[in-house]
Design a protein around this motif. Structure first.
Motif, PDB file in Angstrom:
ATOM      1  N   LYS A   1     -61.763 -40.980  24.855  1.00 51.46           N
ATOM      2  CA  LYS A   1     -61.817 -42.381  25.264  1.00 51.46           C
ATOM      3  C   LYS A   1     -61.907 -42.501  26.784  1.00 51.46           C
ATOM      4  O   LYS A   1     -62.575 -43.383  27.310  1.00 51.46           O
ATOM      5  N   LEU A   2     -61.228 -41.603  27.475  1.00 52.12           N
ATOM      6  CA  LEU A   2     -61.250 -41.632  28.937  1.00 52.12           C
ATOM      7  C   LEU A   2     -62.652 -41.386  29.479  1.00 52.12           C
ATOM      8  O   LEU A   2     -63.063 -41.979  30.480  1.00 52.12           O
ATOM      9  N   THR A   3     -63.415 -40.524  28.807  1.00 52.92           N
ATOM     10  CA  THR A   3     -64.768 -40.201  29.254  1.00 52.92           C
ATOM     11  C   THR A   3     -65.817 -41.107  28.626  1.00 52.92           C
ATOM     12  O   THR A   3     -67.020 -40.876  28.817  1.00 52.92           O
ATOM     13  N   LEU A   4     -65.372 -42.104  27.863  1.00 55.60           N
ATOM     14  CA  LEU A   4     -66.283 -43.059  27.223  1.00 55.60           C
ATOM     15  C   LEU A   4     -67.282 -42.368  26.303  1.00 55.60           C
ATOM     16  O   LEU A   4     -68.399 -42.847  26.088  1.00 55.60           O
ATOM     17  N   GLY A   5     -66.882 -41.203  25.762  1.00 60.00           N
ATOM     18  CA  GLY A   5     -67.743 -40.474  24.831  1.00 60.00           C
ATOM     19  C   GLY A   5     -68.936 -39.800  25.475  1.00 60.00           C
ATOM     20  O   GLY A   5     -69.859 -39.363  24.773  1.00 60.00           O
TER      21      GLY A   5
ATOM     22  N   MET B   1     -68.346 -34.594  38.069  1.00 57.25           N
ATOM     23  CA  MET B   1     -67.622 -35.855  38.178  1.00 57.25           C
ATOM     24  C   MET B   1     -66.197 -35.543  38.607  1.00 57.25           C
ATOM     25  O   MET B   1     -65.485 -34.796  37.911  1.00 57.25           O
ATOM     26  N   VAL B   2     -65.782 -36.090  39.736  1.00 56.55           N
ATOM     27  CA  VAL B   2     -64.488 -35.738  40.328  1.00 56.55           C
ATOM     28  C   VAL B   2     -63.776 -36.995  40.801  1.00 56.55           C
ATOM     29  O   VAL B   2     -64.389 -37.872  41.428  1.00 56.55           O
ATOM     30  N   ILE B   3     -62.486 -37.070  40.488  1.00 58.16           N
ATOM     31  CA  ILE B   3     -61.561 -38.016  41.105  1.00 58.16           C
ATOM     32  C   ILE B   3     -60.404 -37.183  41.632  1.00 58.16           C
ATOM     33  O   ILE B   3     -59.750 -36.464  40.859  1.00 58.16           O
ATOM     34  N   ASN B   4     -60.150 -37.235  42.927  1.00 61.50           N
ATOM     35  CA  ASN B   4     -59.088 -36.427  43.512  1.00 61.50           C
ATOM     36  C   ASN B   4     -57.731 -36.780  42.911  1.00 61.50           C
ATOM     37  O   ASN B   4     -57.469 -37.929  42.546  1.00 61.50           O
ATOM     38  N   SER B   5     -56.868 -35.785  42.832  1.00 59.08           N
ATOM     39  CA  SER B   5     -55.501 -36.019  42.385  1.00 59.08           C
ATOM     40  C   SER B   5     -54.742 -36.808  43.451  1.00 59.08           C
ATOM     41  O   SER B   5     -55.210 -36.971  44.585  1.00 59.08           O
TER      42      SER B   5
ATOM     43  N   GLU C   1     -58.505 -30.548  31.824  1.00 60.65           N
ATOM     44  CA  GLU C   1     -57.411 -31.406  31.366  1.00 60.65           C
ATOM     45  C   GLU C   1     -56.265 -31.353  32.371  1.00 60.65           C
ATOM     46  O   GLU C   1     -55.787 -30.275  32.734  1.00 60.65           O
ATOM     47  N   LYS C   2     -55.814 -32.512  32.809  1.00 63.58           N
ATOM     48  CA  LYS C   2     -54.761 -32.605  33.819  1.00 63.58           C
ATOM     49  C   LYS C   2     -53.581 -33.382  33.253  1.00 63.58           C
ATOM     50  O   LYS C   2     -53.754 -34.315  32.471  1.00 63.58           O
ATOM     51  N   GLU C   3     -52.428 -32.992  33.695  1.00 62.80           N
ATOM     52  CA  GLU C   3     -51.217 -33.694  33.293  1.00 62.80           C
ATOM     53  C   GLU C   3     -51.118 -35.027  34.038  1.00 62.80           C
ATOM     54  O   GLU C   3     -51.665 -35.165  35.141  1.00 62.80           O
ATOM     55  N   PRO C   4     -50.401 -36.002  33.474  1.00 58.59           N
ATOM     56  CA  PRO C   4     -50.212 -37.265  34.197  1.00 58.59           C
ATOM     57  C   PRO C   4     -49.404 -37.056  35.472  1.00 58.59           C
ATOM     58  O   PRO C   4     -48.554 -36.157  35.554  1.00 58.59           O
TER      59      PRO C   4
ATOM     60  N   LEU D   1     -51.261 -42.370  36.212  1.00 59.66           N
ATOM     61  CA  LEU D   1     -50.172 -42.221  35.246  1.00 59.66           C
ATOM     62  C   LEU D   1     -50.672 -41.663  33.915  1.00 59.66           C
ATOM     63  O   LEU D   1     -49.879 -41.201  33.089  1.00 59.66           O
ATOM     64  N   MET D   2     -51.994 -41.701  33.706  1.00 55.65           N
ATOM     65  CA  MET D   2     -52.589 -41.134  32.502  1.00 55.65           C
ATOM     66  C   MET D   2     -53.099 -39.721  32.740  1.00 55.65           C
ATOM     67  O   MET D   2     -52.958 -38.846  31.893  1.00 55.65           O
ATOM     68  N   THR D   3     -53.706 -39.479  33.888  1.00 54.92           N
ATOM     69  CA  THR D   3     -54.193 -38.155  34.261  1.00 54.92           C
ATOM     70  C   THR D   3     -54.203 -38.059  35.784  1.00 54.92           C
ATOM     71  O   THR D   3     -54.690 -38.971  36.464  1.00 54.92           O
TER      72      THR D   3
END
Length: 290
Positions: free
Chosen positions: A15-19, A89-93, A37-40, A66-68
Motif C-alpha cells: 500500500k505504501l508503494t501504491l502497488g 526512489m529515496v526519502i532520507n531517514s 524495509e525500514k523500521e518506523p 512513524l510508519m517507516t
C-alpha cells in the motif's frame, strides 16, 4: 535501525508503494526490484529532530516517519543479460534529514557558504511563480532526496520567524537554481512513486526539461502520470537542428570581373611604337658620322 531488502512485499508496504512494485516486475526488461524495509522512527527521534532544528515537521511527513524511517526502492534493466541500475526512489531517514545552507562547506576560516550565493536582485514570487527559497536565515532547507547527484529535493520552510509547519517541496538542480515541485510532502511522494524513480525525472518540472538520454528511458518506461507532451519530439528543445544541405552546400561564387584598363588613344600608341624606330635611326646616324 535495521534495514533489509524485502523478498516478498508486505501488505502495508504494498500500500505504501501504491502497488508500483507489481507494475515494475511485469514491465519488459526490468529486473531486481528491491524495496529496503525500514523500521518506523521512534517518536522521541522526531521530537529530538524538531528541537535541534527549531521547527515542526509537517503532519504528513511526521506520519510517514512513524510508519517507516525513510524509503528506498531500486530497480534495474537487463542489457545483454547484464543488469544495469536504473530506477531509484529515496526519502532520507529522519537522521539524514540534514539542513542545507547557513554553515560553511569548508573548515577554513572565512570559507564561502551557500548563503553567499544569495542575490538581492532575485525576483520575488507572485501568484504564478512562488517565492524561491533562500540559503540564508530567511528559509530553512532540509534534504529529502540526493537524486543520485543530479540535484536535491528539499523540504523548505519559508517562514522562519516564527517557524511554522507550513512547508513546500522544491528541487535544487546542479546549477543551484530552484524549481517548485509540490505544496505538500504527500503530493511529492505520489510524484516520486508514479515517476517510477526514473533518472532525472525531477527535471520534467523545470523549464529546460529532461536530458535526451533520460527522455529515451521515459519513452521506454512511461511514468504513470506522465504528460505526453513531454515525450513528443521537440527537436528544438533537445537537439541542435542543422540542415546538412545548408551547412555543407557549396556556394556558387560569382566570378569577379577584372576591370579592363582604359585603352590609350591611337595617337599615343603610334608615338610609343615609333619611338624605337626613331632611336634606332638616330643610333644609325651617329654610327655613320663616326
Amino acid at each position: 535501525m535495521e534495514e533489509k531488502p524485502s523478498a516478498g512485499i508486505r501488505p502495508h508496504l504494498d500500500k505504501l508503494t501504491l502497488g508500483v512494485t507489481r507494475i515494475l516486475e511485469t514491465s519488459p526488461g526490468v529486473s531486481g526490484v528491491t524495496l529496503v524495509e525500514k523500521e518506523p522512527a521512534d517518536r522521541h527521534e522526531i521530537i529530538s529532530w524538531e528541537q535541534k532544528n527549531s521547527c515542526i515537521l509537517p503532519e504528513d511527513l511526521k506520519n510517514f516517519y512513524l510508519m517507516t524511517d525513510g524509503f528506498q526502492m531500486t530497480w534495474s534493466v537487463k542489457i545483454d543479460d547484464t543488469p544495469m541500475p536504473l530506477g531509484s526512489m529515496v526519502i532520507n531517514s529522519i537522521s539524514k534529514l540534514s539542513r542545507l545552507g547557513g554553515s560553511s562547506m569548508y573548515t577554513v576560516p572565512n570559507a564561502p557558504s551557500l548563503a553567499d550565493l544569495e542575490d538581492d536582485t532575485d525576483e520575488e514570487g507572485n501568484e504564478d511563480k512562488p517565492e524561491k527559497p533562500h540559503f540564508d536565515s530567511r528559509s530553512l532547507i532540509f534534504e529529502l532526496d540526493p537524486c543520485n547527484g543530479n540535484g536535491k529535493v528539499c523540504l523548505v520552510y519559508k517562514h522562519t520567524k516564527p517557524v511554522s509547519s507550513d512547508t513546500e517541496i522544491w528541487f535544487l538542480d546542479r546549477a543551484l537554481y530552484w524549481h517548485f515541485l509540490t505544496k505538500t510532502f504527500t503530493a511529492y511522494y505520489r510524484l516520486l512513486i508514479t515517476h517510477l524513480g526514473l533518472p532525472q525525472w525531477q527535471y520534467a518540472f523545470t523549464s529546460y526539461g529532461v536530458s535526451p538520454q533520460a527522455k529515451q528511458w521515459f519513452n521506454m518506461y512511461k511514468p504513470i502520470t506522465i504528460n505526453t507532451t513531454l515525450l513528443s519530439e521537440e527537436t528544438d528543445s533537445f537537439v541542435n537542428k542543422l540542415d546538412p544541405n545548408k551547412v555543407f552546400k557549396s556556394k556558387n561564387k560569382t566570378p569577379v570581373m577584372k576591370k579592363k584598363q582604359p585603352s590609350q588613344p591611337t595617337s599615343v600608341q603610334k608615338s610609343n611604337t615609333s619611338m624605337p624606330s626613331t632611336k634606332t635611326s638616330s643610333l644609325a646616324g651617329n654610327s655613320s658620322r663616326k
